[in-house]
Design a protein around this motif. Sequence first.
Motif, PDB file in Angstrom:
ATOM      1  N   ARG A 121       9.406 -12.709  12.355  1.00  0.00           N
ATOM      2  CA  ARG A 121       9.558 -12.652  10.573  1.00  0.00           C
ATOM      3  C   ARG A 121       8.611 -13.693   9.727  1.00  0.00           C
ATOM      4  NH1 ARG A 121      11.352  -8.587   8.636  1.00  0.00           N
ATOM      5  NH2 ARG A 121      11.118  -9.431   6.608  1.00  0.00           N
ATOM      6  N   ARG A 122       8.299 -14.658  10.330  1.00  0.00           N
ATOM      7  CA  ARG A 122       7.595 -16.160  10.040  1.00  0.00           C
ATOM      8  C   ARG A 122       5.706 -14.722   9.559  1.00  0.00           C
ATOM      9  NH1 ARG A 122       7.120 -20.815  13.870  1.00  0.00           N
ATOM     10  NH2 ARG A 122       7.398 -19.271  15.601  1.00  0.00           N
ATOM     11  N   ALA A 123       5.784 -14.227  10.664  1.00  0.00           N
ATOM     12  CA  ALA A 123       4.401 -14.030  10.901  1.00  0.00           C
ATOM     13  C   ALA A 123       4.821 -12.470   9.571  1.00  0.00           C
ATOM     14  CB  ALA A 123       3.420 -13.048  12.102  1.00  0.00           C
ATOM     15  N   HIS A 124       5.611 -12.163   9.339  1.00  0.00           N
ATOM     16  CA  HIS A 124       5.543 -11.011   9.004  1.00  0.00           C
ATOM     17  C   HIS A 124       4.584 -10.406   7.428  1.00  0.00           C
ATOM     18  CE1 HIS A 124       7.448  -7.205   6.707  1.00  0.00           C
ATOM     19  NE2 HIS A 124       8.091  -6.903   8.256  1.00  0.00           N
ATOM     20  N   ALA A 125       5.149 -11.370   6.884  1.00  0.00           N
ATOM     21  CA  ALA A 125       4.344 -11.237   5.333  1.00  0.00           C
ATOM     22  C   ALA A 125       3.288 -11.254   5.798  1.00  0.00           C
ATOM     23  CB  ALA A 125       4.078 -12.598   4.233  1.00  0.00           C
ATOM     24  N   THR A 126       1.929 -12.081   6.765  1.00  0.00           N
ATOM     25  CA  THR A 126       0.761 -11.786   6.998  1.00  0.00           C
ATOM     26  C   THR A 126       0.630 -10.291   7.200  1.00  0.00           C
ATOM     27  OG1 THR A 126       1.064 -14.038   7.538  1.00  0.00           O
ATOM     28  CG2 THR A 126      -1.043 -12.803   8.173  1.00  0.00           C
ATOM     29  N   PHE A 127       1.225  -9.980   8.351  1.00  0.00           N
ATOM     30  CA  PHE A 127       0.494  -8.249   8.577  1.00  0.00           C
ATOM     31  C   PHE A 127       1.190  -8.201   7.108  1.00  0.00           C
ATOM     32  CE2 PHE A 127       2.226 -10.256  12.985  1.00  0.00           C
ATOM     33  CZ  PHE A 127       0.716 -10.313  13.627  1.00  0.00           C
ATOM     34  N   PHE A 128       2.194  -7.869   6.590  1.00  0.00           N
ATOM     35  CA  PHE A 128       2.370  -7.267   5.523  1.00  0.00           C
ATOM     36  C   PHE A 128       1.126  -6.809   4.875  1.00  0.00           C
ATOM     37  CE2 PHE A 128       3.718  -5.728   1.227  1.00  0.00           C
ATOM     38  CZ  PHE A 128       4.838  -4.748   1.557  1.00  0.00           C
ATOM     39  N   GLY A 129       0.646  -8.269   4.714  1.00  0.00           N
ATOM     40  CA  GLY A 129      -0.677  -8.304   3.691  1.00  0.00           C
ATOM     41  C   GLY A 129      -1.909  -8.172   4.157  1.00  0.00           C
ATOM     42  N   ILE A 130      -1.908  -8.146   5.386  1.00  0.00           N
ATOM     43  CA  ILE A 130      -2.790  -7.036   5.838  1.00  0.00           C
ATOM     44  C   ILE A 130      -3.110  -5.594   6.036  1.00  0.00           C
ATOM     45  CG2 ILE A 130      -3.955  -6.841   8.554  1.00  0.00           C
ATOM     46  CD1 ILE A 130      -3.299  -9.775   9.101  1.00  0.00           C
ATOM     47  N   ASP A 131      -1.976  -5.046   6.424  1.00  0.00           N
ATOM     48  CA  ASP A 131      -2.037  -3.680   6.660  1.00  0.00           C
ATOM     49  C   ASP A 131      -1.990  -3.772   4.976  1.00  0.00           C
ATOM     50  OD1 ASP A 131      -1.429  -1.556   7.343  1.00  0.00           O
ATOM     51  OD2 ASP A 131       0.991  -1.869   6.908  1.00  0.00           O
ATOM     52  N   PHE A 132      -1.713  -4.204   3.861  1.00  0.00           N
ATOM     53  CA  PHE A 132      -1.780  -3.158   2.447  1.00  0.00           C
ATOM     54  C   PHE A 132      -3.291  -3.607   1.648  1.00  0.00           C
ATOM     55  CE2 PHE A 132      -2.729  -4.739  -1.827  1.00  0.00           C
ATOM     56  CZ  PHE A 132      -1.619  -3.739  -2.706  1.00  0.00           C
ATOM     57  N   GLN A 133      -3.889  -4.542   2.423  1.00  0.00           N
ATOM     58  CA  GLN A 133      -5.672  -4.816   1.967  1.00  0.00           C
ATOM     59  C   GLN A 133      -5.578  -3.700   3.535  1.00  0.00           C
ATOM     60  OE1 GLN A 133      -7.371  -8.037   4.530  1.00  0.00           O
ATOM     61  NE2 GLN A 133      -9.676  -7.380   3.945  1.00  0.00           N
ATOM     62  N   ILE A 134      -5.681  -3.331   4.420  1.00  0.00           N
ATOM     63  CA  ILE A 134      -6.166  -1.868   4.875  1.00  0.00           C
ATOM     64  C   ILE A 134      -6.119  -0.794   4.041  1.00  0.00           C
ATOM     65  CG2 ILE A 134      -5.905  -0.461   6.819  1.00  0.00           C
ATOM     66  CD1 ILE A 134      -5.158  -3.411   8.457  1.00  0.00           C
ATOM     67  N   ASN A 135      -5.033  -0.440   3.855  1.00  0.00           N
ATOM     68  CA  ASN A 135      -4.655   0.414   2.978  1.00  0.00           C
ATOM     69  C   ASN A 135      -5.634   1.046   2.122  1.00  0.00           C
ATOM     70  OD1 ASN A 135      -2.658   2.867   4.239  1.00  0.00           O
ATOM     71  ND2 ASN A 135      -1.552   0.254   4.963  1.00  0.00           N
ATOM     72  N   ALA A 136      -5.295  -0.312   1.337  1.00  0.00           N
ATOM     73  CA  ALA A 136      -5.919  -0.516  -0.045  1.00  0.00           C
ATOM     74  C   ALA A 136      -7.171  -0.036   0.055  1.00  0.00           C
ATOM     75  CB  ALA A 136      -6.069  -1.877  -1.287  1.00  0.00           C
ATOM     76  N   ALA A 137      -7.891  -0.680   1.132  1.00  0.00           N
ATOM     77  CA  ALA A 137      -9.008  -0.702   1.265  1.00  0.00           C
ATOM     78  C   ALA A 137      -9.360   1.418   1.519  1.00  0.00           C
ATOM     79  CB  ALA A 137      -9.078  -0.823   2.638  1.00  0.00           C
ATOM     80  N   ILE A 138      -8.266   2.250   2.147  1.00  0.00           N
ATOM     81  CA  ILE A 138      -9.197   3.226   2.034  1.00  0.00           C
ATOM     82  C   ILE A 138      -8.743   4.326   0.657  1.00  0.00           C
ATOM     83  CG2 ILE A 138      -7.714   5.297   3.577  1.00  0.00           C
ATOM     84  CD1 ILE A 138      -6.803   3.908   5.865  1.00  0.00           C
ATOM     85  N   VAL A 139      -7.942   3.608   0.125  1.00  0.00           N
ATOM     86  CA  VAL A 139      -7.277   4.646  -1.273  1.00  0.00           C
ATOM     87  C   VAL A 139      -8.488   4.114  -1.884  1.00  0.00           C
ATOM     88  CG1 VAL A 139      -5.945   4.032  -3.480  1.00  0.00           C
ATOM     89  CG2 VAL A 139      -4.744   4.018  -1.095  1.00  0.00           C
ATOM     90  N   ILE A 140      -8.890   2.696  -1.830  1.00  0.00           N
ATOM     91  CA  ILE A 140     -10.671   2.755  -3.029  1.00  0.00           C
ATOM     92  C   ILE A 140     -12.474   3.724  -2.144  1.00  0.00           C
ATOM     93  CG2 ILE A 140     -12.142   1.077  -3.720  1.00  0.00           C
ATOM     94  CD1 ILE A 140      -9.287  -0.593  -3.814  1.00  0.00           C
ATOM     95  N   MET A 141     -11.657   3.807  -1.158  1.00  0.00           N
ATOM     96  CA  MET A 141     -12.508   3.974  -0.519  1.00  0.00           C
ATOM     97  C   MET A 141     -12.760   5.740  -0.918  1.00  0.00           C
ATOM     98  SD  MET A 141     -13.093   4.587   3.659  1.00  0.00           S
ATOM     99  CE  MET A 141     -12.516   5.627   4.161  1.00  0.00           C
ATOM    100  N   LEU A 142     -11.410   6.104  -0.603  1.00  0.00           N
ATOM    101  CA  LEU A 142     -11.226   7.734  -0.680  1.00  0.00           C
ATOM    102  C   LEU A 142     -11.813   8.010  -2.314  1.00  0.00           C
ATOM    103  CD1 LEU A 142      -7.946   8.480   1.494  1.00  0.00           C
ATOM    104  CD2 LEU A 142     -10.913  10.097   1.383  1.00  0.00           C
TER     105      LEU A 142
END
Lengths: 484, 349
Positions: free
Chosen positions: B18-39
């Motif tokens: 759980r301690r790492a959860h927020a970090t991973f959530f942030g990375i996942d968001f960044q990656i998906n945001a990149a896909i959205v802006i790229m498209l």
Amino acid sequence: MRFKSIYLREAFEERHIEWSVNNLIHSDNNSKGKTTLLRLLLYSIGYNIPNTHDIKFEKCIVESVIETDSYEEISFKRNARNHIFVTKNNESQTYILPSQECELHQFIFGISNTDVLDNLLGTFYFDQEHGWQSMNKGIVIGGVRFNTEELIRGIADIDCRKEKQQREKLSHEISRLQQMLSISQYQAQIDTETMNMSGTSFNTQIESQIVQQQMSLNILKAELIRIDKALQANKNIRKYIEDLKLIVKLSDGQEVPVTKDNIVGMEDTINYLEVKRKNIAGKYNNISKIIENKAKLIHREDLQQSFFDNVESIQDIFDQKISQIPINAVYVQRKIEQLKKERDTINERIRALTYFDRGAKISDSIFKTINYILEKLGDEPLSSLDNIFVTNKKELSGAILHKRVFAYRLACLLEVEKKYNINLPIILDSPRGKEIDNENISNMMLLLNKEFKKNQIIVASIYDYNLDNLHRVEIKNHLIEQTE
Amino acid sequence: MSVELVKNSEETPIAHDRRAHATFFGIDFQINAAIVIMLEHIKEMDNIRLEGYDDIDIELNDRSHILAQAKSVEHSSTDFSNVVANFKKALVSLSEGAQKCGNVKQLIFITNTSRPFGGNVTRPEFMGDAHRCFGDLSQNLQDVVKNKLAQLSLPLDTSKFMVQILPFETDNLQERYKYVWSLIGDFIAETKIDPEIISRKDLRNIWASDLFKSGTMDAFPIHKTKKEVIWPLIYRVTYNIPYDNEDLDESERECLESEYRHIIDECNEKFEFVTSVYSDYLHYRQTHSGEREMINAFVLNQYSTYSYILNNTSTAVSDELKEKLIRVILRSILYKREKINIIKREVGL
């Protein structure tokens, strides 16, 4: 053609027998050598005939003399299975058997068509075991077979070599695949046993997995090499076109130099190959890593088991090697079915050729002759032409089957004789089958006396027969003992 | 970012810790945001990188950049405690990125909260997905932005600033990725890709994995070019052979795939042959303009011209199957060409 004499020698025993037109090989009791003599007669003119219990043919010297229809004498001497000496007009020739069997029989009978030659024995020789069982197709003796359809095609000069080659190729493929399937079934058995036994070592399983991975790796490697070649070829073309410095004029009059960027599809083809290469290289690397890791596992187990002598039996090693062969049983099964379908199609094509035009005339003629003979034998005629080739033997009683086989074979024999203007001997081993009564036998002999006067008849039996001018060859205790 | 822990997860970098959860959530968001802006900018995009001049850095064909700062909140519909801090950090980061880059076309603050500038009330314009340029914001919000920027020594140019909302919440991936999937679904439809060959979920996974690897590169700048993003997709889409248009039974199809696939591939990958077929097809199309299903018509009428390609093939295959094989080859070349053309046109490649 007719047999004039035969000379037999086994070790220090020998016997010379003269043949007449109608002959009876007779002994009072069974198992004295009648069948052996008939078989030796055929063996002496090059047929691949199996031994009987009494005598090993290859240990005998067998010499026969025959007279052709043009009254020429040919003598044969055979003292081994793999060759025969043939002499005609003082000129001798050696034939290698069985590879030159066809050539030899062409020389004897004056028939060149291989379909006829392959089926000829079945028309004039009635073996005691198989000879009275097979009608349209089956075994004549040993590995020699008889097939009416093939014979008809031969007589009608219908060329099916191409189809037969295809069929042979397919049969070979099917046979190979069936072997593969057997191996896969054996693999399954090994797998089941492996699951139940702790006998197979951990290393063996890992090695097997490595071999499978290695095969995948080899496939990928070959694909990478192919892609590299294709890439290079496309890049060479690109360079060649660029170096030409072509200029094209567009429909609006504008002149444009041809470069790699405006050749439609050029960069796409290269890009596609580059991505494909990257993709396959990725898979290649993954599998390489898997192999590397598995190899490490083997090394570890080797260290752990270094205390033990792990001596595997030949059977174990065989099983391990067999297990390592990757076989997709489902695919193999499907492939077999597919090839069988293809073979059936070819068989149908051959059948269609058999009954077309000239073939139809031959089969019709055979049909009429069969019915003529059956009538003479006091039997019901066949109702239609189809009955020549589609016969359920099980439906026929012993006596009827016996007479029908007789009629079938003699009808075929007459057709061959008509086509090639020859006379063939008729050799009957034990014509009085278990269920043949005297009346039937009398009819059969009467038929031979009346309708086959030009044919030499040789009968082997413990009974007497009413044939004109019958020449008796007596066997008392043993075939090869000089009595004449 | 702790890269090692998420390296092997293609679906999403969520750890059980759980301690790492927020970090991973942030990375996942960044990656998906990149896909959205790229498209959203795929046509004019030249290359993309995570952790470039900013979290997301897209360089356009005219060499200008779109920089995006991705700030996510794990429980975005209920937790607003960090949104103001995130907004401030984003402005700082975007301002610095713009300075470093020097040629910026757009500066995006992308987040998943419906209160991107804080406050006590959820504003309707930020519900769902939203794209609001500085000029489109209410005067009140413009003032908020200006006030924050006034505190910076080198503030960003507000005319290039945009706030974008990407709905992205919960551990349920169906819910988390639904907007991203929807956008990818639109892309698949526009490029006429068969969703059975590649689904929107597959494509998201592929791009997420690619971009994540890009984001972990130490050396800067490392660019994922549009060609590198799109060609693996083209490969995947055109890899399968279009057997369906040919009347093949199962065994024939298996025979072609297992024993003649290499011939089909070779013909597809040999430029002289591909261009010869395509050229013949274009000529046919010009002279037979009334025909429907042009590729099929061309293949059925012209395949015999190409029988020479199987001259060196084993005779074990029947003439009928050979003809089918030629037609399959021609269709695969022309369908591939058609698909490549559509995708390239739609993405501006």
